[in-house]
Design a protein around this motif. Sequence first.
Motif, mmCIF file in Angstrom:
data_model
loop_
_atom_site.group_PDB
_atom_site.id
_atom_site.type_symbol
_atom_site.label_atom_id
_atom_site.label_comp_id
_atom_site.label_asym_id
_atom_site.label_seq_id
_atom_site.Cartn_x
_atom_site.Cartn_y
_atom_site.Cartn_z
ATOM 1 N N THR A 103 0.827 -1.191 0.000
ATOM 2 C CA THR A 103 0.000 0.000 0.000
ATOM 3 C C THR A 103 0.868 1.251 0.000
ATOM 4 O OG1 THR A 103 -1.672 -1.205 1.227
ATOM 5 C CG2 THR A 103 -1.864 1.182 1.183
ATOM 6 N N GLY A 104 0.584 2.153 -0.944
ATOM 7 C CA GLY A 104 1.313 3.403 -1.028
ATOM 8 C C GLY A 104 2.648 3.295 -1.722
ATOM 9 N N LYS A 105 2.986 2.128 -2.226
ATOM 10 C CA LYS A 105 4.252 1.915 -2.919
ATOM 11 C C LYS A 105 3.997 1.798 -4.417
ATOM 12 C CE LYS A 105 6.499 1.439 0.944
ATOM 13 N NZ LYS A 105 7.436 2.386 1.443
ATOM 14 N N THR A 106 5.056 1.973 -5.203
ATOM 15 C CA THR A 106 4.966 1.816 -6.647
ATOM 16 C C THR A 106 6.002 0.805 -7.093
ATOM 17 O OG1 THR A 106 4.223 4.089 -6.957
ATOM 18 C CG2 THR A 106 5.142 2.990 -8.881
ATOM 19 N N ALA A 107 5.576 -0.200 -7.846
ATOM 20 C CA ALA A 107 6.478 -1.210 -8.386
ATOM 21 C C ALA A 107 6.925 -0.787 -9.776
ATOM 22 C CB ALA A 107 5.766 -2.555 -8.469
ATOM 23 N N ILE A 108 8.124 -1.216 -10.161
ATOM 24 C CA ILE A 108 8.634 -0.981 -11.511
ATOM 25 C C ILE A 108 8.828 -2.344 -12.145
ATOM 26 C CG2 ILE A 108 10.530 -0.080 -12.897
ATOM 27 C CD1 ILE A 108 11.065 1.888 -10.588
ATOM 28 N N SER A 109 8.212 -2.548 -13.292
ATOM 29 C CA SER A 109 8.328 -3.818 -14.004
ATOM 30 C C SER A 109 8.969 -3.577 -15.351
ATOM 31 C CB SER A 109 6.947 -4.452 -14.177
ATOM 32 O OG SER A 109 7.057 -5.662 -14.899
ATOM 33 N N THR A 110 10.163 -4.143 -15.546
ATOM 34 C CA THR A 110 10.819 -4.053 -16.848
ATOM 35 C C THR A 110 10.444 -5.303 -17.643
ATOM 36 O OG1 THR A 110 12.816 -5.119 -16.009
ATOM 37 C CG2 THR A 110 12.742 -2.716 -15.945
ATOM 38 N N GLY A 111 10.411 -5.193 -18.947
ATOM 39 C CA GLY A 111 10.050 -6.331 -19.779
ATOM 40 C C GLY A 111 8.575 -6.667 -19.712
ATOM 41 N N ALA A 112 7.725 -5.667 -19.489
ATOM 42 C CA ALA A 112 6.300 -5.911 -19.311
ATOM 43 C C ALA A 112 5.524 -5.922 -20.628
ATOM 44 C CB ALA A 112 5.702 -4.886 -18.365
ATOM 45 N N ALA A 113 6.217 -5.998 -21.751
ATOM 46 C CA ALA A 113 5.529 -6.034 -23.045
ATOM 47 C C ALA A 113 4.927 -7.405 -23.312
ATOM 48 C CB ALA A 113 6.483 -5.668 -24.172
ATOM 49 N N SER A 114 5.489 -8.442 -22.681
ATOM 50 C CA SER A 114 4.992 -9.793 -22.913
ATOM 51 C C SER A 114 5.524 -10.727 -21.834
ATOM 52 C CB SER A 114 5.433 -10.299 -24.290
ATOM 53 O OG SER A 114 6.841 -10.392 -24.355
ATOM 54 N N GLY A 115 5.067 -11.944 -21.866
ATOM 55 C CA GLY A 115 5.580 -12.979 -20.979
ATOM 56 C C GLY A 115 5.310 -12.727 -19.505
ATOM 57 N N MET A 116 6.278 -13.149 -18.683
ATOM 58 C CA MET A 116 6.133 -13.063 -17.232
ATOM 59 C C MET A 116 6.016 -11.615 -16.747
ATOM 60 S SD MET A 116 5.869 -16.072 -16.074
ATOM 61 C CE MET A 116 6.103 -15.817 -14.340
ATOM 62 N N GLY A 117 6.758 -10.701 -17.366
ATOM 63 C CA GLY A 117 6.671 -9.297 -16.967
ATOM 64 C C GLY A 117 5.268 -8.757 -17.130
ATOM 65 N N LEU A 118 4.625 -9.104 -18.238
ATOM 66 C CA LEU A 118 3.245 -8.676 -18.485
ATOM 67 C C LEU A 118 2.295 -9.300 -17.463
ATOM 68 C CD1 LEU A 118 1.091 -7.244 -20.161
ATOM 69 C CD2 LEU A 118 1.065 -9.234 -21.684
ATOM 70 N N LEU A 119 2.474 -10.570 -17.165
ATOM 71 C CA LEU A 119 1.601 -11.239 -16.192
ATOM 72 C C LEU A 119 1.722 -10.615 -14.805
ATOM 73 C CD1 LEU A 119 2.076 -14.974 -17.216
ATOM 74 C CD2 LEU A 119 0.081 -13.523 -17.619
ATOM 75 N N PHE A 120 2.955 -10.338 -14.379
ATOM 76 C CA PHE A 120 3.147 -9.693 -13.079
ATOM 77 C C PHE A 120 2.506 -8.317 -13.059
ATOM 78 C CE2 PHE A 120 6.760 -12.693 -12.491
ATOM 79 C CZ PHE A 120 6.338 -13.248 -11.290
#
Length: 45
Positions: A4-21
């Motif tokens: 709560t109140g935090k921001t995650a950074i996801s690299t590689g979120a165009a497809s695969g596991m990054g997108l799912l996360f």
Amino acid sequence: MAFTGKTAISTGAASGMGLLFAQNWVELGENIMIDGGRNAAGRRC
């Protein structure tokens, strides 16, 4: 686990596991900044 109140950074979120996360975090109501790893021409970096 809630981030709560935090921001995650996801690299590689165009497809695969990054997108799912990224999708799961959004569904949980979390803040997320995503990077798909592609340039303006749509090519992978």
